[in-house]
Design an enzyme around this catalytic site. Structure first.
Site, PDB file in Angstrom:
ATOM      1  N   GLY A  43      12.941  32.811  -2.141  1.00 57.88           N
ATOM      2  CA  GLY A  43      13.160  31.614  -2.952  1.00 57.88           C
ATOM      3  C   GLY A  43      11.932  31.068  -3.659  1.00 57.88           C
ATOM      4  N   ASP A 102      16.509  22.232   3.194  1.00 57.78           N
ATOM      5  CA  ASP A 102      17.871  21.729   3.363  1.00 57.78           C
ATOM      6  C   ASP A 102      17.968  21.103   4.758  1.00 57.78           C
ATOM      7  OD1 ASP A 102      20.618  21.407   2.810  1.00 57.78           O
ATOM      8  OD2 ASP A 102      21.110  23.404   3.515  1.00 57.78           O
ATOM      9  N   THR A 103      18.435  21.833   5.742  1.00 56.48           N
ATOM     10  CA  THR A 103      18.465  21.284   7.102  1.00 56.48           C
ATOM     11  C   THR A 103      17.049  21.176   7.677  1.00 56.48           C
ATOM     12  OG1 THR A 103      18.640  23.450   8.179  1.00 56.48           O
ATOM     13  CG2 THR A 103      20.707  22.365   7.555  1.00 56.48           C
ATOM     14  N   GLY A 104      16.152  22.027   7.186  1.00 53.59           N
ATOM     15  CA  GLY A 104      14.777  22.040   7.687  1.00 53.59           C
ATOM     16  C   GLY A 104      14.528  23.122   8.722  1.00 53.59           C
ATOM     17  N   THR A 106      14.601  26.407   8.616  1.00 57.83           N
ATOM     18  CA  THR A 106      13.750  27.534   8.192  1.00 57.83           C
ATOM     19  C   THR A 106      12.276  27.143   8.235  1.00 57.83           C
ATOM     20  OG1 THR A 106      15.513  28.221   6.684  1.00 57.83           O
ATOM     21  CG2 THR A 106      13.348  29.219   6.355  1.00 57.83           C
ATOM     22  N   LYS A 130      16.380  18.498  -0.143  1.00 61.42           N
ATOM     23  CA  LYS A 130      17.762  18.022   0.005  1.00 61.42           C
ATOM     24  C   LYS A 130      17.799  17.153   1.262  1.00 61.42           C
ATOM     25  CE  LYS A 130      20.893  21.394  -1.120  1.00 61.42           C
ATOM     26  NZ  LYS A 130      21.938  22.395  -0.761  1.00 61.42           N
ATOM     27  N   ASP A 158      19.020  31.323  -4.999  1.00 64.07           N
ATOM     28  CA  ASP A 158      20.189  32.170  -5.256  1.00 64.07           C
ATOM     29  C   ASP A 158      21.493  31.633  -4.676  1.00 64.07           C
ATOM     30  OD1 ASP A 158      19.453  32.672  -2.486  1.00 64.07           O
ATOM     31  OD2 ASP A 158      20.903  34.304  -2.568  1.00 64.07           O
ATOM     32  N   ARG A 164      18.848  33.731  -9.407  1.00 69.70           N
ATOM     33  CA  ARG A 164      17.429  33.404  -9.155  1.00 69.70           C
ATOM     34  C   ARG A 164      16.647  33.326 -10.457  1.00 69.70           C
ATOM     35  NH1 ARG A 164      16.378  33.857  -3.573  1.00 69.70           N
ATOM     36  NH2 ARG A 164      17.520  35.483  -2.502  1.00 69.70           N
TER      37      ARG A 164
HETATM   38  P1  IMP Z   1      17.240  25.156   5.751  1.00 69.10           P
HETATM   39  O1  IMP Z   1      16.733  26.085   6.802  1.00 69.10           O
HETATM   40  O2  IMP Z   1      18.589  24.594   6.086  1.00 69.10           O
HETATM   41  O3  IMP Z   1      16.254  24.101   5.347  1.00 69.10           O
HETATM   42  O4  IMP Z   1      17.581  26.028   4.503  1.00 69.10           O
HETATM   43  C1  IMP Z   1      16.632  26.527   3.709  1.00 69.10           C
HETATM   44  C2  IMP Z   1      17.179  27.708   2.978  1.00 69.10           C
HETATM   45  O5  IMP Z   1      18.590  27.654   2.745  1.00 69.10           O
HETATM   46  C3  IMP Z   1      16.540  27.746   1.619  1.00 69.10           C
HETATM   47  O6  IMP Z   1      15.278  28.375   1.666  1.00 69.10           O
HETATM   48  C4  IMP Z   1      17.574  28.484   0.820  1.00 69.10           C
HETATM   49  O7  IMP Z   1      17.408  29.870   1.001  1.00 69.10           O
HETATM   50  C5  IMP Z   1      18.889  28.070   1.433  1.00 69.10           C
HETATM   51  N1  IMP Z   1      19.463  26.940   0.698  1.00 69.10           N
HETATM   52  C6  IMP Z   1      19.543  25.662   1.086  1.00 69.10           C
HETATM   53  N2  IMP Z   1      20.124  24.901   0.152  1.00 69.10           N
HETATM   54  C7  IMP Z   1      20.419  25.726  -0.864  1.00 69.10           C
HETATM   55  C8  IMP Z   1      21.041  25.542  -2.151  1.00 69.10           C
HETATM   56  O8  IMP Z   1      21.424  24.435  -2.577  1.00 69.10           O
HETATM   57  N3  IMP Z   1      21.162  26.644  -2.918  1.00 69.10           N
HETATM   58  C9  IMP Z   1      20.748  27.889  -2.514  1.00 69.10           C
HETATM   59  N4  IMP Z   1      20.156  28.104  -1.335  1.00 69.10           N
HETATM   60  C10 IMP Z   1      19.998  27.031  -0.522  1.00 69.10           C
HETATM   61 MG    MG Z   2      19.835  32.159  -0.233  1.00 69.35          MG
END
Ligand code: IMP
Ligand code: MG
Length: 167
Positions: A43, A102-104, A106, A130, A158, A164
């Site tokens: 990303g 997003d959730t954090g 990762t 987010k 993506d 992308r």
């Molecule tokens: P997290 O671990 O929930 O913070 O998610 C992070 C990963 O989820 C990002 O690096 C993206 O790969 C994917 N992701 C989260 N939100 C989106 C979105 O709106 N579009 C595409 N990928 C997303």
């Molecule tokens: Mg993805």
């Protein structure tokens, strides 16, 4: 998966301007320090390329490839590191570069794994936050834009590996 693009959240100029601001702040904060930018693939590929070129101090770069098992619109739950950081970051100042949080989960996982390598400092910059979706507390030193709970694509991000390339 084909999705319908409903609106443009940020155009190229708006993104470029924000990256200028982030890069200026980072250049100021890390002046005189041994800075290693670690981009989180896939990303952050485009964000990393743009950000590093706007930073005015010497930087080293590296990448880590993290992917979630899910595809498409389901957020990451289980994180897999398919390519680890190659550089020796012990005693150096590491800035994780991520495109979207997003959730954090990762970024939290990458903070833990990177901290084990003994950097002098460890911080993160994300372009899109987010925030309403956060489930774990992740410290962000630099943030581009806060966005609502919408599924976004483009500028490196993506949907099932598509979109992308959208600027
Ligand atoms: P997290 O671990 O929930 O913070 O998610 C992070 C990963 O989820 C990002 O690096 C993206 O790969 C994917 N992701 C989260 N939100 C989106 C979105 O709106 N579009 C595409 N990928 C997303
Ligand atoms: Mg993805």
């Amino acid at each position: 998966m084909i999705i319908e693009i409903q609106e443009i959240l940020f155009d190229e100029q708006t993104i470029a301007k924000k990256i200028d601001e982030l890069a200026a702040q980072i250049s100021k904060d890390y002046a005189g320090k041994d800075l290693v930018l670690v981009g989180i693939l896939k990303g952050a590929a485009i964000f990393m390329a743009d950000l590093m070129r706007r930073i005015s101090i010497p930087v080293a770069i590296d990448f880590v490839c993290a992917s979630s098992y899910g595809m498409a619109t389901v957020p990451a739950r289980e994180i897999r590191i398919t390519k680890d950081i190659g550089a020796d970051i012990k005693g150096r100042h590491v800035l994780l570069v991520d495109m979207i949080i997003d959730t954090g989960e990762t970024l939290a996982c990458l903070f833990r794994k990177t901290a084990e390598k003994g950097p002098a400092s460890l911080k993160a910059v994300v372009l899109l936050d987010k925030k309403p979706r956060r489930t774990v507390d992740v410290p962000l030193a630099y943030r581009g834009f806060e966005i609502p709970d919408k599924f976004v694509v483009g500028y490196g991000v993506d949907c099932a590996e598509r979109y992308r390339n959208l600027p």
